[in-house]
Design a protein around this motif. Structure first.
Motif, PDB file in Angstrom:
ATOM      1  N   ASN A 247       6.094   0.347   6.772  1.00  0.00           N
ATOM      2  CA  ASN A 247       5.733   0.944   8.062  1.00  0.00           C
ATOM      3  C   ASN A 247       5.438  -0.157   9.073  1.00  0.00           C
ATOM      4  OD1 ASN A 247       3.311   0.148   6.810  1.00  0.00           O
ATOM      5  ND2 ASN A 247       2.097   1.753   7.809  1.00  0.00           N
TER       6      ASN A 247
ATOM      7  N   LEU B 246      -0.222  11.663  10.498  1.00  0.00           N
ATOM      8  CA  LEU B 246      -1.514  11.685   9.826  1.00  0.00           C
ATOM      9  C   LEU B 246      -2.209  13.022  10.088  1.00  0.00           C
ATOM     10  CD1 LEU B 246      -2.853   8.099  10.682  1.00  0.00           C
ATOM     11  CD2 LEU B 246      -1.280   8.795   8.868  1.00  0.00           C
TER      12      LEU B 246
ATOM     13  N   TYR C  46      -7.338   6.936   5.634  1.00  0.00           N
ATOM     14  CA  TYR C  46      -6.171   6.277   5.040  1.00  0.00           C
ATOM     15  C   TYR C  46      -6.519   4.803   4.796  1.00  0.00           C
ATOM     16  CZ  TYR C  46      -3.882  10.502   6.704  1.00  0.00           C
ATOM     17  OH  TYR C  46      -3.551  11.818   6.925  1.00  0.00           O
TER      18      TYR C  46
ATOM     19  N   TYR D 111       4.257   5.610   9.577  1.00  0.00           N
ATOM     20  CA  TYR D 111       3.895   6.592   8.556  1.00  0.00           C
ATOM     21  C   TYR D 111       3.168   7.768   9.217  1.00  0.00           C
ATOM     22  CZ  TYR D 111       1.749   8.721   4.467  1.00  0.00           C
ATOM     23  OH  TYR D 111       1.361   9.608   3.505  1.00  0.00           O
ATOM     24  N   GLY D 112       3.518   8.983   8.807  1.00  0.00           N
ATOM     25  CA  GLY D 112       2.843  10.143   9.356  1.00  0.00           C
ATOM     26  C   GLY D 112       3.748  11.353   9.409  1.00  0.00           C
TER      27      GLY D 112
ATOM     28  N   GLY E 262      -5.297   1.054   3.758  1.00  0.00           N
ATOM     29  CA  GLY E 262      -4.103   0.210   3.717  1.00  0.00           C
ATOM     30  C   GLY E 262      -4.480  -1.258   3.683  1.00  0.00           C
TER      31      GLY E 262
ATOM     32  N   ASP F  52       0.955  -2.674  10.521  1.00  0.00           N
ATOM     33  CA  ASP F  52       1.058  -1.319   9.996  1.00  0.00           C
ATOM     34  C   ASP F  52       1.062  -0.316  11.152  1.00  0.00           C
ATOM     35  OD1 ASP F  52       1.090  -2.395   7.519  1.00  0.00           O
ATOM     36  OD2 ASP F  52      -0.912  -1.715   6.927  1.00  0.00           O
TER      37      ASP F  52
ATOM     38  N   ASP G 112       0.851  -1.180   0.000  1.00  0.00           N
ATOM     39  CA  ASP G 112       0.000   0.000   0.000  1.00  0.00           C
ATOM     40  C   ASP G 112       0.891   1.235   0.000  1.00  0.00           C
ATOM     41  OD1 ASP G 112       0.767   0.588   2.707  1.00  0.00           O
ATOM     42  OD2 ASP G 112      -0.744  -0.839   3.411  1.00  0.00           O
ATOM     43  N   ALA G 113       0.273   2.404   0.034  1.00  0.00           N
ATOM     44  CA  ALA G 113       1.012   3.657  -0.139  1.00  0.00           C
ATOM     45  C   ALA G 113       1.867   4.010   1.060  1.00  0.00           C
ATOM     46  CB  ALA G 113       0.030   4.799  -0.426  1.00  0.00           C
ATOM     47  N   TYR G 114       1.719   3.290   2.184  1.00  0.00           N
ATOM     48  CA  TYR G 114       2.400   3.688   3.413  1.00  0.00           C
ATOM     49  C   TYR G 114       3.554   2.760   3.783  1.00  0.00           C
ATOM     50  CZ  TYR G 114      -2.335   5.477   3.283  1.00  0.00           C
ATOM     51  OH  TYR G 114      -3.499   6.026   2.866  1.00  0.00           O
ATOM     52  N   GLU G 115       3.727   1.655   3.039  1.00  0.00           N
ATOM     53  CA  GLU G 115       4.835   0.750   3.314  1.00  0.00           C
ATOM     54  C   GLU G 115       6.154   1.373   2.850  1.00  0.00           C
ATOM     55  OE1 GLU G 115       4.811  -1.957   4.959  1.00  0.00           O
ATOM     56  OE2 GLU G 115       2.723  -2.572   5.021  1.00  0.00           O
TER      57      GLU G 115
ATOM     58  N   PHE H 269       1.355   3.803  12.358  1.00  0.00           N
ATOM     59  CA  PHE H 269       1.119   5.179  11.941  1.00  0.00           C
ATOM     60  C   PHE H 269       1.458   6.115  13.104  1.00  0.00           C
ATOM     61  CE2 PHE H 269      -1.634   2.440   9.482  1.00  0.00           C
ATOM     62  CZ  PHE H 269      -1.504   2.919   8.190  1.00  0.00           C
TER      63      PHE H 269
END
Length: 572
Positions: A101, A111, A117, A108-109, A119, A128, A96-99, A130
């Motif tokens: 993480n 936020l 979001y 990720y952040g 995922g 995951d 996903d767009a946040y890996e 954040f």
């Protein structure tokens, strides 16, 4: 399996469970290596553990994970027909767009409060993380909508990574956490699959609200107020933005490679890259909580147009800075086009005041800047048109400094000159004539006989250099090679070479950067430099300039070299 642990504070009991809330678990007499039975089914298993003392004071919760893979005993095989093997399945490319993480350090952040979001939990081992940042004390609300038929759980941690909130509903029920934070700061969120649950195709949705200032936003961004073209590399980034701004970032690279955050300004200056063409500048801002705005951009067409020059060109950047200048001396130059920037170099021998003055042509608006040896701006002067510029800077460190003279908003004048002067602590040494021993302000002038390799020696007590020979040779391909030898050097930092078609004047420096002095103990130091001449003159004159560590300079020569027809060489 064993739960190996160490604990302080005289623990009397422990409790362990695969449930964050320890559902169904009971306190047991404390052991440093108690046995524990994992739940059935292969996959990632997480065990939560805490202890308490005789006063019923409980510790914080800690956890660890392990991958369970149980295989059944294999019976003795009976003979079977040979079968064609089936292809091995290809592992999924889930992401996903946040890996990545997968732990606190990669969270990720931060936020944005109120945003959602999406995922994926891509494997039994995937977790995951954040990060959020709260601006004040208040309620933190976190919501997790999970894929159909999947059991995902939700955990909230404080800045010390201690668990402060959990939600572990059964099945695909949404998870929710509400936590009343007593202070602002950083918090962490973890999303994971219970008992190894995952889904490579369906996404979860994480959202929430917490005390937070509005994220910064760039509402307008224009180079030179939206101008279509410029002939000056130095431009102004006019912008408006909201959100408690502290810094901005600007670059011609969309990923801001090499750029550094600067204190926020609504009209910062920016230097475009060299070379004519369309230039695009990317721009964003951030607030005190390190929350970034979206990236804005604008483009402008840059064309450099000039035929004008002066005695110090080319000196359009730090690497080509003219100098070192002499303290107390004046230098007349020109800003020849909107794109022209003149750079000079000075050498400060001791801490003290660097005083600079710039007299500008009438009705012209020129500005003055001073940089340290790391090319960082340390002082500047920006008066109105026709007004002189001046800088009084307290230099705490000796060393090299750079001066920049440029026209504000494209000001230039191809005929009238500016005058740059100044004073600073610099150890200039007087020159004493070798023959007479009396003080004079003239530099030594040595003809070709003085400089021939006959063993004759001319000494300058001003710089502590002994120059044994200085010669020039014209090669077949039109280049001219210069050689010089120095049996003795004291406090010599570098050399420059100057060329002219006339013996009496008009000398231009031919080396773009200083020719460093040789730092060895060899008896005679030998130097060589090749001049790529740019005209068809049949003869040239050259002077050699010695630069000492204190900014002082001494010139030798001139010597003359004559060019003959191709195939012949002429040396002096």
């Amino acid at each position: 399996m064993k739960l190996n642990n160490t604990a302080t504070g005289s623990p009397t009991h422990y409790i362990a469970s695969e449930s964050l809330s320890f559902t169904g678990a009971t306190w047991q007499t404390y052991l440093a290596e108690p046995d524990f039975t994992l739940s059935a089914g292969n996959g990632e298993k997480t065990v939560y553990f805490k202890v308490k003392d005789g006063s019923n004071n409980s510790s914080n919760t800690v956890s660890d994970s392990i991958l369970l893979s149980v295989t059944n005993p294999t019976p003795t095989p009976s003979p079977t027909p040979t079968l064609t093997p089936s292809p091995t399945p290809t592992p999924g490319d889930c992401t996903d767009a946040y890996e990545p993480n997968d732990d606190f350090s990669a969270a990720y952040g931060p936020l944005v409060s109120g945003n959602s979001y999406s995922g994926k939990i891509c494997s039994p081992a995937d977790m995951d993380y954040f990060q959020i940042t709260t601006s004040s004390a208040g309620m933190i609300t976190i919501n997790l909508n999970v894929p159909s038929g999947k059991d995902y759980d939700l955990v909230l941690y404080n800045a010390s990574r201690g668990i402060i909130g959990i939600s572990e509903n059964g099945g695909d029920e949404p998870e929710d956490i509400q936590y009343d934070a007593s202070e602002p700061g950083t918090y962490y969120i973890k999303v994971f699959g219970y008992a190894g649950a995952f889904d490579e195709t369906q996404a979860y949705t994480l959202s929430g609200t917490w005390p937070s200032a509005l994220p910064p936003k760039v509402t307008s961004f224009r180079i030179n107020n939206g101008a279509a073209r410029t002939t000056n590399r130095r431009v102004t980034l006019h912008n408006t933005a909201t959100g408690n701004l502290t810094a901005y970032l600007a670059s011609e690279s969309p990923d801001f490679t090499g750029a550094t955050w600067q204190d926020y300004s609504a009209e910062p200056r920016f230097m475009l890259s060299k070379g004519s063409g369309r230039k695009t500048v990317y721009f964003k801002v951030k607030n005190g909580s390190d929350v970034h705005s979206k990236v804005a951009s604008d483009s402008i067409l840059f064309n450099k147009e000039t035929d004008c020059t002066d005695d110090y060109e080319p000196n359009d950047d730090f690497s080509a800075a003219f100098g070192s200048l002499l303290s107390g001396k004046s230098y007349a130059g020109k800003i020849c086009s909107p794109a022209d920037n003149d750079y000079f170099q000075i050498s400060v021998s001791n801490p003290g005041t660097v005083s600079l003055d710039l007299s500008v042509p009438p009705d012209r608006d020129y500005d003055l800047e001073l940089y340290n040896s790391s090319y960082q701006l340390v002082d500047f002067s920006e008066n109105f048109a026709g007004k002189s510029e001046s800088i009084q800077y307290q230099a705490l460190n000796p060393g090299i400094y750079y001066i920049s003279v440029y026209g504000y908003d494209g000001e230039f004048d191809e005929t009238q000159t500016y005058t740059l002067s100044g004073t600073w602590l610099s150890k200039h040494r007087a020159f004493y004539s070798f023959n007479e021993g009396s003080r004079t302000t003239a530099h030594p002038s040595l003809d070709s006989h003085d400089m021939s390799n006959t063993g004759n020696t001319r000494i300058s007590h001003a710089t502590g250099i002994t120059l044994r020979s200085f010669r020039a040779k014209a090669c077949r391909d039109g280049r001219i090679t210069l050689h010089w030898k120095t049996p003795s050097e004291t406090d010599t930092a570098a050399f420059n070479l100057y060329r002219s078609r006339s013996k009496s004047g008009g000398y231009r420096k031919v080396n773009n950067v200083l020719i460093a002095a040789i730092d060895t103990d060899q008896p005679v130091k030998k130097y060589r430099f090749t001049d790529e001449r740019d005209s068809s003159s049949r003869s040239y004159y050259y002077k050699l300039e010695q630069v000492d560590y204190y900014g002082g300079t001494t010139r030798y020569g001139p010597i003359r070299v004559r060019l003959k027809s191709p195939g012949n060489e002429q040396r002096r």
